[in-house]
Scaffold this active site. Structure first.
Site, mmCIF file in Angstrom:
data_model
loop_
_atom_site.group_PDB
_atom_site.id
_atom_site.type_symbol
_atom_site.label_atom_id
_atom_site.label_comp_id
_atom_site.label_asym_id
_atom_site.label_seq_id
_atom_site.Cartn_x
_atom_site.Cartn_y
_atom_site.Cartn_z
ATOM 1 N N GLU A 1 -71.794 -97.955 -42.323
ATOM 2 C CA GLU A 1 -71.604 -98.997 -43.327
ATOM 3 C C GLU A 1 -70.963 -100.228 -42.729
ATOM 4 O OE1 GLU A 1 -71.078 -96.193 -47.244
ATOM 5 O OE2 GLU A 1 -69.320 -96.539 -46.012
ATOM 6 N N CYS B 1 -67.379 -107.146 -41.689
ATOM 7 C CA CYS B 1 -66.549 -106.041 -41.221
ATOM 8 C C CYS B 1 -67.517 -104.975 -40.696
ATOM 9 C CB CYS B 1 -65.724 -105.529 -42.391
ATOM 10 S SG CYS B 1 -64.807 -104.039 -42.033
ATOM 11 N N CYS C 1 -64.652 -90.969 -37.367
ATOM 12 C CA CYS C 1 -63.535 -91.350 -36.494
ATOM 13 C C CYS C 1 -62.826 -90.081 -36.066
ATOM 14 C CB CYS C 1 -62.564 -92.263 -37.241
ATOM 15 S SG CYS C 1 -61.235 -92.891 -36.186
ATOM 16 N N CYS D 1 -56.231 -90.393 -39.334
ATOM 17 C CA CYS D 1 -55.020 -90.910 -39.960
ATOM 18 C C CYS D 1 -54.981 -90.363 -41.387
ATOM 19 C CB CYS D 1 -55.030 -92.437 -39.976
ATOM 20 S SG CYS D 1 -55.142 -93.104 -38.315
ATOM 21 N N CYS E 1 -56.667 -92.366 -44.459
ATOM 22 C CA CYS E 1 -57.935 -93.083 -44.301
ATOM 23 C C CYS E 1 -59.140 -92.199 -44.596
ATOM 24 C CB CYS E 1 -58.015 -93.615 -42.872
ATOM 25 S SG CYS E 1 -59.590 -94.402 -42.496
ATOM 26 N N CYS F 1 -61.251 -101.554 -47.236
ATOM 27 C CA CYS F 1 -60.803 -100.856 -46.028
ATOM 28 C C CYS F 1 -60.500 -99.405 -46.347
ATOM 29 C CB CYS F 1 -59.506 -101.459 -45.512
ATOM 30 S SG CYS F 1 -59.706 -103.095 -44.891
#
Ligand code: SAH
Ligand code: SF4
Length: 349
Positions: A93, A106, A113, A117, A120, A338
């Site tokens: 995305e 962005c 990932c 974290c 997230c 985000c």
């Protein structure tokens, strides 16, 4: 059996060599390179200035694995989220955020990932694979198309703040920046690009030594090791001292200020003591602070801070001369904000 070669992996020099083997002149190689990067061709058939015969020859010999549009969503506030599919059917995305005087793209640097974290949504996906530099560039091109279509203006800024940790896909991220900023690509100024990292100290040092001029943002989110350890695994191997040293080196060599991103979490990092620790870090290296509103993520105990707390926090920082901006979230209604970029690793049909 000769496997087909990925034509988008060639540098211009390599393209020329390939074309020599096809007994084609140099200028043809240059034309193809331009079709691929300047004109963003998504198939050989689009390269209409080449003869049909040559296009067939290329088809037999090369792969052209461009990113394809999958789903487009437009938010009430004008933000556009673009779901894109990769040649191996994976989905990524990217987001285009229009503002008064700028259009920011962005982009993602990885599928998923590896850093997990705790706050997230992307971190809940395992890292699947790195994006190739061409795949990063394609996102920019596709988002630029939407910027032009919806705002009549091209992209003005690019942030590497989508899915993934850019400095763990170092080579591809740097190559994508080189093509975005080169005349063969978009010819964008390096200072219009920001790479955001969770804090990979070696990567920061390495990019500093490249002598490039893009901006660097650190996802700080907690101003002591004790707190940061709790929410960002990466802090165990790259503690604040190590990362701050790398940032100081970055500033000394590039002259650029660093951006600290700090999400305010309710009752976790929003007290005046936290603000004070943040000021201490701020004073160590010339910087700005972006206070980010948290987009609550399902299944995460951390929640967005109360607005009164945020106001007190900001006032505390400003009274101490800190250069701080409060970033409201955009595109919330379409999960484009985000940390909401998590396509659940579904594959394109
Ligand atoms: N991996 C890189 C870049 C991608 S994340 C990094 O961590 O910096 C982009 C930014 O969004 C980071 O600052 C990240 O901490 C922040 N972020 C992640 N989840 C968020 C959420 N739910 N709400 C607001 N910001 C979030
Ligand atoms: Fe990865 Fe950045 Fe999300 Fe952490 S905040 S899990 S590093 S994308």
């Amino acid at each position: 059996m000769n496997a087909k070669k990925d034509i988008r992996k060639f540098s211009l020099e390599e393209m020329i060599t390939e074309f020599e083997q096809l007994q084609e002149p140099k200028f043809r190689a240059r034309q193809v390179y331009e079709w691929l990067w300047k004109k963003s061709a998504r198939s050989f058939d689009e390269m209409t200035s080449l003869s049909k015969e040559l296009r067939i020859k290329m088809q037999e010999r090369f792969l052209l694995q461009a990113v394809q549009e999958h789903i487009v969503q437009k938010s009430k506030d004008g933000t556009v989220k673009l779901g894109m599919s990769l040649h191996d059917k994976r989905l990524i995305e990217g987001v285009m955020i229009p503002d008064d005087d700028r259009n920011t793209a962005c982009v993602s640097s990885q599928v998923g990932c590896s850093l997990s974290c705790s706050f997230c949504a992307t971190g809940f996906l395992k890292r699947d694979r790195n994006l190739d530099w061409g795949e990063i560039y394609d996102q920019v091109i596709l988002l630029n198309k939407y910027a032009l279509e919806y705002t009549n203006k091209p992209l003005t800024n690019i942030v590497y703040m989508g899915m993934g940790e850019p400095l763990l896909n170092y080579d591809n991220v740097m190559k994508s920046i080189r093509i975005i900023t080169s005349p063969e690509g978009l010819n964008m100024a390096q200072k219009r690009i920001t790479v955001s990292t969770s804090g990979i100290a070696k990567g920061i040092t390495r990019l500093t030594d490249e002598g490039m001029k893009f901006n660097l943002a650190l996802s700080l989110h907690a101003a002591t090791d004790e707190k940061r350890d709790k929410i960002m695994e990466i802090n165990h191997s790259n503690n604040l001292e190590t990362v701050m040293n790398a940032l100081t080196y970055f500033h000394q060599k590039t002259g650029n200020k660093v951006t600290f991103e700090y999400i305010l979490f309710d009752k976790f990092n929003d007290t005046m003591e936290d603000a004070d620790n943040l000021v201490k870090l701020y004073n160590k290296v010339p910087s700005f602070i972006n206070l980010i509103e948290y987009n609550n993520v399902e299944g995460v105990t951390l929640k967005k801070a109360k607005s009164e707390k945020r106001n007190e926090f900001v006032a505390y920082l400003r009274n101490r001369g800190v250069n701080v901006a409060v970033r409201r979230s955009r595109g919330k209604d379409i999960d484009a904000a985000c940390g909401q970029l998590a396509n659940k690793n579904e594959t394109a049909a």
